[in-house]
Design a protein around this motif. Structure first.
Motif, PDB file in Angstrom:
ATOM      1  N   VAL A 223      55.709  39.603  46.129  1.00 26.76           N
ATOM      2  CA  VAL A 223      55.381  40.543  47.358  1.00 26.76           C
ATOM      3  C   VAL A 223      53.318  40.749  47.907  1.00 26.76           C
ATOM      4  N   VAL A 224      52.935  40.696  49.076  1.00 30.56           N
ATOM      5  CA  VAL A 224      51.401  40.461  49.196  1.00 30.56           C
ATOM      6  C   VAL A 224      52.029  42.286  49.943  1.00 30.56           C
ATOM      7  N   PHE A 225      50.996  42.500  49.607  1.00 33.41           N
ATOM      8  CA  PHE A 225      50.110  43.847  49.340  1.00 33.41           C
ATOM      9  C   PHE A 225      48.837  44.344  50.114  1.00 33.41           C
ATOM     10  N   GLY A 226      48.336  45.081  50.962  1.00 33.56           N
ATOM     11  CA  GLY A 226      47.627  45.475  51.429  1.00 33.56           C
ATOM     12  C   GLY A 226      47.238  47.228  51.274  1.00 33.56           C
ATOM     13  N   ASP A 227      45.803  47.605  51.750  1.00 33.94           N
ATOM     14  CA  ASP A 227      45.619  48.528  51.680  1.00 33.94           C
ATOM     15  C   ASP A 227      44.067  48.803  51.591  1.00 33.94           C
ATOM     16  N   VAL A 228      43.519  50.450  52.230  1.00 33.96           N
ATOM     17  CA  VAL A 228      42.503  50.628  52.061  1.00 33.96           C
ATOM     18  C   VAL A 228      41.605  50.892  50.461  1.00 33.96           C
ATOM     19  N   LEU A 229      43.203  51.498  50.285  1.00 32.03           N
ATOM     20  CA  LEU A 229      42.359  52.324  48.685  1.00 32.03           C
ATOM     21  C   LEU A 229      42.511  50.591  47.625  1.00 32.03           C
ATOM     22  N   VAL A 230      41.518  50.585  47.133  1.00 28.18           N
ATOM     23  CA  VAL A 230      41.387  49.313  46.364  1.00 28.18           C
ATOM     24  C   VAL A 230      41.609  49.440  45.480  1.00 28.18           C
ATOM     25  N   ASP A 231      41.178  50.382  44.722  1.00 26.03           N
ATOM     26  CA  ASP A 231      41.360  50.489  43.536  1.00 26.03           C
ATOM     27  C   ASP A 231      42.370  51.038  43.162  1.00 26.03           C
ATOM     28  N   GLU A 232      43.760  52.297  43.786  1.00 26.91           N
ATOM     29  CA  GLU A 232      45.214  51.493  43.644  1.00 26.91           C
ATOM     30  C   GLU A 232      45.892  50.526  43.886  1.00 26.91           C
ATOM     31  N   GLY A 233      45.007  50.268  45.250  1.00 28.71           N
ATOM     32  CA  GLY A 233      46.465  48.882  45.004  1.00 28.71           C
ATOM     33  C   GLY A 233      46.330  48.503  43.739  1.00 28.71           C
ATOM     34  N   ALA A 234      44.752  47.977  43.459  1.00 26.52           N
ATOM     35  CA  ALA A 234      44.745  46.619  42.668  1.00 26.52           C
ATOM     36  C   ALA A 234      45.239  47.060  41.136  1.00 26.52           C
ATOM     37  N   ALA A 235      45.063  48.744  40.487  1.00 24.61           N
ATOM     38  CA  ALA A 235      46.366  49.221  39.855  1.00 24.61           C
ATOM     39  C   ALA A 235      47.579  49.030  39.572  1.00 24.61           C
ATOM     40  N   LEU A 236      48.310  49.050  40.548  1.00 24.46           N
ATOM     41  CA  LEU A 236      49.511  48.966  41.011  1.00 24.46           C
ATOM     42  C   LEU A 236      49.869  47.134  40.904  1.00 24.46           C
ATOM     43  N   ALA A 237      49.103  47.115  41.104  1.00 24.82           N
ATOM     44  CA  ALA A 237      49.206  45.669  40.953  1.00 24.82           C
ATOM     45  C   ALA A 237      49.350  45.221  39.731  1.00 24.82           C
ATOM     46  N   ASP A 238      48.183  45.671  38.458  1.00 25.34           N
ATOM     47  CA  ASP A 238      48.596  44.839  37.670  1.00 25.34           C
ATOM     48  C   ASP A 238      49.195  46.022  37.128  1.00 25.34           C
ATOM     49  N   ARG A 239      49.758  47.279  37.390  1.00 25.98           N
ATOM     50  CA  ARG A 239      51.198  48.040  36.485  1.00 25.98           C
ATOM     51  C   ARG A 239      52.577  47.020  36.749  1.00 25.98           C
ATOM     52  N   LEU A 240      52.556  46.318  37.747  1.00 18.89           N
ATOM     53  CA  LEU A 240      53.766  46.159  38.049  1.00 18.89           C
ATOM     54  C   LEU A 240      53.356  43.935  37.757  1.00 18.89           C
ATOM     55  N   GLY A 241      52.878  43.558  37.716  1.00 19.84           N
ATOM     56  CA  GLY A 241      52.377  42.388  37.108  1.00 19.84           C
ATOM     57  C   GLY A 241      52.413  42.072  36.085  1.00 19.84           C
ATOM     58  N   GLU A 242      52.115  43.251  34.692  1.00 20.96           N
ATOM     59  CA  GLU A 242      52.740  43.632  33.759  1.00 20.96           C
ATOM     60  C   GLU A 242      53.963  43.352  33.364  1.00 20.96           C
ATOM     61  N   ARG A 243      54.966  43.981  34.245  1.00 18.44           N
ATOM     62  CA  ARG A 243      56.552  44.134  34.109  1.00 18.44           C
ATOM     63  C   ARG A 243      57.310  42.395  34.354  1.00 18.44           C
ATOM     64  N   GLY A 244      56.772  41.938  35.421  1.00 18.42           N
ATOM     65  CA  GLY A 244      56.729  39.941  35.657  1.00 18.42           C
ATOM     66  C   GLY A 244      57.037  40.035  36.732  1.00 18.42           C
ATOM     67  N   LEU A 245      56.942  40.975  37.349  1.00 11.19           N
ATOM     68  CA  LEU A 245      57.331  41.148  39.162  1.00 11.19           C
ATOM     69  C   LEU A 245      55.605  40.406  39.338  1.00 11.19           C
ATOM     70  N   HIS A 246      55.880  39.419  40.349  1.00  8.50           N
ATOM     71  CA  HIS A 246      55.297  38.396  41.526  1.00  8.50           C
ATOM     72  C   HIS A 246      54.782  39.453  42.729  1.00  8.50           C
ATOM     73  N   VAL A 247      53.670  39.738  42.679  1.00  3.94           N
ATOM     74  CA  VAL A 247      52.997  41.106  43.547  1.00  3.94           C
ATOM     75  C   VAL A 247      51.259  40.862  43.645  1.00  3.94           C
ATOM     76  N   GLN A 248      50.850  41.123  44.877  1.00  7.43           N
ATOM     77  CA  GLN A 248      48.920  40.084  44.557  1.00  7.43           C
ATOM     78  C   GLN A 248      48.769  41.856  46.169  1.00  7.43           C
ATOM     79  N   PHE A 249      47.809  41.859  45.327  1.00  9.84           N
ATOM     80  CA  PHE A 249      46.910  42.946  46.273  1.00  9.84           C
ATOM     81  C   PHE A 249      46.052  42.853  47.440  1.00  9.84           C
ATOM     82  N   LEU A 250      45.441  42.391  48.546  1.00  2.00           N
ATOM     83  CA  LEU A 250      43.893  42.670  48.760  1.00  2.00           C
ATOM     84  C   LEU A 250      43.735  43.567  49.809  1.00  2.00           C
ATOM     85  N   LYS A 251      42.858  44.148  49.360  1.00  3.07           N
ATOM     86  CA  LYS A 251      42.260  44.781  51.187  1.00  3.07           C
ATOM     87  C   LYS A 251      42.707  44.488  52.428  1.00  3.07           C
TER      88      LYS A 251
END
Ligand SMILES: NC(=O)c1ccc[n+]([C@@H]2O[C@H](COP(=O)([O-])OP(=O)(O)OC[C@H]3O[C@@H](n4cnc5c(N)ncnc54)[C@H](O)[C@@H]3O)[C@@H](O)[C@H]2O)c1
Length: 250
Positions: free
Chosen positions: A36-64
């Motif tokens: 999953v690549v996901f984007g949003d205007v909420l940069v801090d929230e998006g990056a934090a979500l990507a970190d949380r899911l990444g720690e579970r081994g899920l393949h996610v990448q955030f960009l603005k």
């Protein structure tokens, strides 16, 4: 028994994924084996979500990603293709609400709502379609609303935007039906999110209009998109799934 994800091999781009329904899509699609690549205007929230899911081994990448900006969409599609070699799935989720009637809504607000909710989805499809066609077994899910069918007073721009999303979805579906891209909409009713600009749902009001008696957990809506994005929906294009607890049935 090992769970075989329904999105194994898929690469999804999801807009408005930092919170609410978009975040539920990001999590569920990644849990189902998708990258999953996901984007949003909420940069801090998006990056934090990507970190949380990444720690579970899920393949996610955030960009603005501001969905009103064609350049942002191009960068998002490029990121997905560069990281994973393909793009198979687009979920157009980002939207805003405006609780204004016909006389009260300013021209600026009307244009902004249409720009994010309708033009933003078109820009997303336009940017993603070349890669989706190249993959050839692809799917677009446009998040619409029961408000595309049910009118209420005092939300004229939102209704106009979602009505547009529905017919745009069908038009693009017909345009791409022979090119391996299915295009469908999901029409949620009331969801348990802090949908910006909308009134906080009142449980009593919800239970009086929604036959199921409650609003939806965002994952209950994301499951409808998951089905449409999966190969289980291989014969389904140009239509919609209404996930509204029976609201529009009566
Ligand atoms: N909440 C409801 O009851 C409800 C009902 C029917 C349909 N929907 C639809 O569900 C979708 C998600 O809504 P939600 O309830 O999760 O709302 P939300 O406000 O919780 O989330 C929307 C997300 O979109 C993002 N966003 C807004 N403008 C953007 C832009 N220009 N570019 C990129 N991202 C942007 C926001 O930052 C946010 O993360 C929307 O399409 C909405 O119309 C919601």
């Amino acid at each position: 028994m090992t769970h075989v994800g329904r999105l194994e091999g898929k690469v999804a781009l999801i807009s408005g994924g930092a919170r609410g329904l978009g975040a539920a899509h990001v999590e569920l699609f990644a849990e189902e084996g998708g990258a999953v690549v996901f984007g949003d205007v909420l940069v801090d929230e998006g990056a934090a979500l990507a970190d949380r899911l990444g720690e579970r081994g899920l393949h996610v990448q955030f960009l603005k990603l501001d969905v009103t900006q064609a350049d942002d969409w191009a960068a998002a599609v490029d990121l997905a293709v560069n990281l994973h070699g393909r793009l198979t799935t687009l979920v157009n989720n980002a939207a805003i609400f405006s609780a204004d009637g016909t006389q009260d809504v300013t021209q600026e607000t009307f244009r902004h709502v249409l720009s994010v909710n309708l033009e933003g989805q078109w820009l997303g499809m336009r940017a993603a379609l070349p890669a989706l066609v190249e993959f050839g077994n692809s799917s677009i899910v446009n998040i619409c609303s029961v408000y595309a069918h049910l009118a209420t007073p005092d939300a004229v721009a939102y209704h106009a935007s979602k009505g547009g999303v529905l017919i745009m979805t069908r038009s693009t579906a017909l345009e791409y039906v022979g090119r391996g891209v299915r295009v469908n909409a999901v029409n949620p009713g009331a969801i348990d999110t802090l949908f910006a600009g909308s009134a906080t749902p009142d449980a009593g009001a919800i239970s009086s209009v929604v036959p199921l008696g409650r609003s939806a957990d965002p994952r209950e809506i994301a499951h409808a998109s998951l089905f449409l994005a999966s190969d289980d929906a291989s014969y389904i294009t140009g239509t919609e799934i209404v996930a509204d607890g029976g609201w529009s049935a009566g």
